[in-house]
Design an enzyme around this catalytic site. Structure first.
Site, short mmCIF file in Angstrom:
data_model
loop_
_atom_site.label_atom_id
_atom_site.label_comp_id
_atom_site.label_asym_id
_atom_site.label_seq_id
_atom_site.Cartn_x
_atom_site.Cartn_y
_atom_site.Cartn_z
N LYS A 49 -10.22 -5.41 -4.47
CA LYS A 49 -10.96 -6.66 -4.57
C LYS A 49 -11.51 -7.14 -3.23
O LYS A 49 -12.38 -8.00 -3.19
CB LYS A 49 -10.08 -7.74 -5.17
CG LYS A 49 -9.66 -7.47 -6.60
CD LYS A 49 -10.84 -7.50 -7.56
CE LYS A 49 -10.36 -7.48 -9.00
NZ LYS A 49 -11.48 -7.53 -9.94
N SER A 263 -1.81 -1.50 -13.02
CA SER A 263 -3.17 -1.25 -13.51
C SER A 263 -3.58 0.18 -13.15
O SER A 263 -4.30 0.85 -13.90
CB SER A 263 -4.17 -2.25 -12.94
OG SER A 263 -4.29 -2.10 -11.55
#
Lengths: 321, 121
Positions: A49, A263
C-alpha cells in the site's frame, strides 16, 4: 540502487524471488512451471500500500487538492492507513482513519505510532452503523481531503507505473500475474500494464472469503464494487476461504521461509491453482504473485500456530486481508 | 449426485433458512431455474430482468468467479460446489464506508478524476 534521498524515495523496487520448493514438479521433458514472489513487505511501512499512498498524495498535491497542513480522511482496514500515516507525517499532513473495530491490535498501534488519529466504526454486522458514522464525519468536516482509494485513479496508476514495469523487467518470461482483490488498484494497474506488453498474459485475482459475520448486508443492493474495478483486465478471479489462506500462509514460511500475512496465503492459493493447471496441460509458466505484507501485524491472532481449525476460529469475524 | 449450493445469510429467507441447498443443471442458468422451482423468488434476486447476473452478486463454481467462466452459461458438473456471495470490497468495511463517503465532495472529486482518466484512455 541502494541509496535514497529519503524514505519516500525508497518505495517500490522490491525483490522478486523464486520459490524452487513450492513450484510444482513437472514430468521429465515437460516445460518448467515456476512460482515467483514479489516481496512487497520490503516497502517503507511493510506493505504494497505504500505505492498507492505515495501516488495518491502526490497526485492530490499536484492538482492542488491537498495543501500543507490539510487533514486527510480515509476509510481503511489497515495497511493503506499505515502507509498514508507515514506519507502524511513526512509531507506535513494530519491523517484521520475510519476503521472497523475488528482489525488486529498491531495495526491500531502502528497507526497511532505514525501519528494517525483513529475513529472506530462498529465491527461486522453493524454496517448500517458504519455507514452512518462515515456520513456523519464527512458532513461535519467538508474541508477534510478524502483520497478515497477505491475510486482514486492514482491508486491503480501507482502499479501501472511501478509494479508492472518492475515485474516485466525482472521476469520478461512472465505468463501469470496473481494478486489480491480489495480496492482492485494492484490488479487494475499492474494488469493493464502487463496486458499491453505481454501477449497472452493471465491476470488472476484472489479475493478473501470471510466468515459470515463479516458480510453484514441487509440485502444485495447494499453491495459495493469499487469504482476502479474493470473486469476486462482480469482473466480469472478466485474466492479463497480462511482455511486455505491460513494453510498457504503457513506453507510459505515453512517451505520457503517467507513470513507473510494471510492475504498472501490467499494469493498463493490461487497462484498454485494456475501453476498446477499449467503442469497438467504441459504448458510453460512463470507465475508471479504478490506478497502483500509480512506476518508481523497478525501474530496476535494466534493463527500461525495450532491446528488449522483453531486458526480458522481465531480469524472468524476478523478482516484478515 | 447433485450440485451443492451455498446460500448467503441475506438470501436464506428463500430457502427456509437453509445454508446449503442442492440442485442440478448443465449450466449455472439451468441450476438457478431448478433452484427457483423449489425456492421461489431466489432467481429474481440473482438475475436481472435483462437476464444478466446482478451487479452486486458474485457466484463461484469451485471457488472461481463464474463471470470469467461464461456467467449464466458456465458449465456445471455433478459434484461441483457453487457459492453465492454479495459483492463487497476490501472486506466488509470497504463497501460500507466507501459507499457512504462516496457522497462526500472530496470522494466525488476523486471519482470524477478517475472517470476522466478512464475516458481519456
Amino acid at each position: 540502487m541502494a541509496r535514497y534521498d529519503s524514505l519516500l524515495d525508497a518505495c517500490g523496487g522490491t525483490p522478486l524471488v523464486g520459490l524452487p520448493r513450492l513450484s510444482p514438479t513437472v514430468p521429465d521433458g515437460a516445460p518448467p512451471v515456476r512460482l515467483w514472489a514479489k516481496l512487497e513487505d520490503r516497502n517503507p511501512t511493510g506493505s504494497i500500500k505504500d505505492r498507492a499512498a505515495l501516488f495518491m498524495v502526490r497526485s492530490a498535491e499536484e492538482s492542488g487538492r491537498l495543501r500543507p497542513g490539510d487533514t486527510i480522511l480515509e476509510p481503511t482496514s489497515g495497511n493503506t492507513g499505515i502507509s498514508l500515516a507515514m506519507v502524511a507525517k513526512l509531507r506535513g499532513y494530519r491523517l484521520v482513519c475510519v476503521m472497523p473495530e475488528n482489525v488486529s491490535t498491531e495495526r491500531v498501534q502502528l497507526l497511532r505510532m505514525y501519528g494517525a488519529e483513529i475513529i472506530f466504526s462498529p465491527a461486522a454486522g453493524g454496517s448500517n452503523q458504519a455507514v452512518a458514522t462515515a456520513k456523519q464525519i464527512a458532513a461535519e468536516h467538508p474541508d477534510w481531503v478524502m483520497l478515497y482509494q477505491y475510486g482514486n485513479e492514482a491508486n491503480a496508476r501507482a502499479h501501472y507505473e511501478t509494479t508492472g514495469p518492475e515485474l516485466l523487467h525482472d521476469l520478461p518470461t512472465i505468463t501469470h500475474f496473481v494478486a489480491g482483490l480489495g480496492t482492485t488498484g494492484t490488479l487494475m494497474g499492474t494488469g493493464r500494464y502487463l496486458r499491453e506488453k505481454v501477449d497472452g498474459i493471465q491476470v488472476v485475482a484472489a479475493e478473501p472469503r470471510y466468515g459470515e459475520l463479516v458480510y453484514g448486508l441487509r440485502n444485495i443492493d447494499e453491495g459495493y464494487v469499487p469504482e476502479l474495478y474493470d473486469a476486462s483486465v482480469l482473466s480469472r478471479r478466485f474466492s479463497v476461504g480462511t482455511r486455505d489462506a491460513v494453510l498457504r500462509t503457513r506453507q510459505l514460511v515453512e517451505v520457503e521461509g517467507i513470513f507473510a500475512g494471510f492475504s498472501t496465503g490467499a494469493i498463493l492459493h490461487a497462484a498454485l491453482a494456475v501453476a498446477h493447471e499449467a503442469v497438467r496441460d504441459g504448458r510453460r509458466a512463470d507465475v508471479a504473485f504478490v506478497v502483500a505484507d509480512g506476518g508481523w501485524k497478525y501474530l496476535s491472532t494466534g493463527a500461525y500456530g495450532g491446528t488449522l481449525a483453531d486458526a480458522e476460529d481465531a480469524l472468524e469475524g476478523q478482516l484478515w486481508a | 449426485m447433485a450440485i451443492e449450493v451455498r446460500i448467503p445469510t441475506i438470501l436464506r429467507s428463500y430457502t427456509g433458512g437453509a445454508k446449503v441447498v442442492e440442485g442440478s443443471g448443465d449450466t449455472l442458468g439451468d441450476l438457478l431455474a431448478d433452484l427457483d422451482s423449489r425456492h421461489g423468488g431466489l432467481r429474481a434476486r440473482l438475475v436481472t430482468d435483462a437476464g444478466a447476473l446482478h451487479r452486486f452478486v458474485n457466484v463461484y463454481v469451485n471457488d472461481e468467479d463464474v463471470r470469467f467462466l461464461g456467467a449464466l452459461d458456465a458449465k456445471l458438473n455433478d459434484g461441483d460446489s457453487v457459492t453465492i456471495l454479495p459483492a463487497v470490497a476490501g472486506g466488509a468495511f470497504g463497501f460500507a464506508a466507501a459507499a457512504a463517503i462516496a457522497q462526500h465532495s472530496a470522494a466525488a472529486a476523486a471519482i470524477a478524476g478517475h472517470r476522466a482518466a478512464v475516458a481519456a484512455r
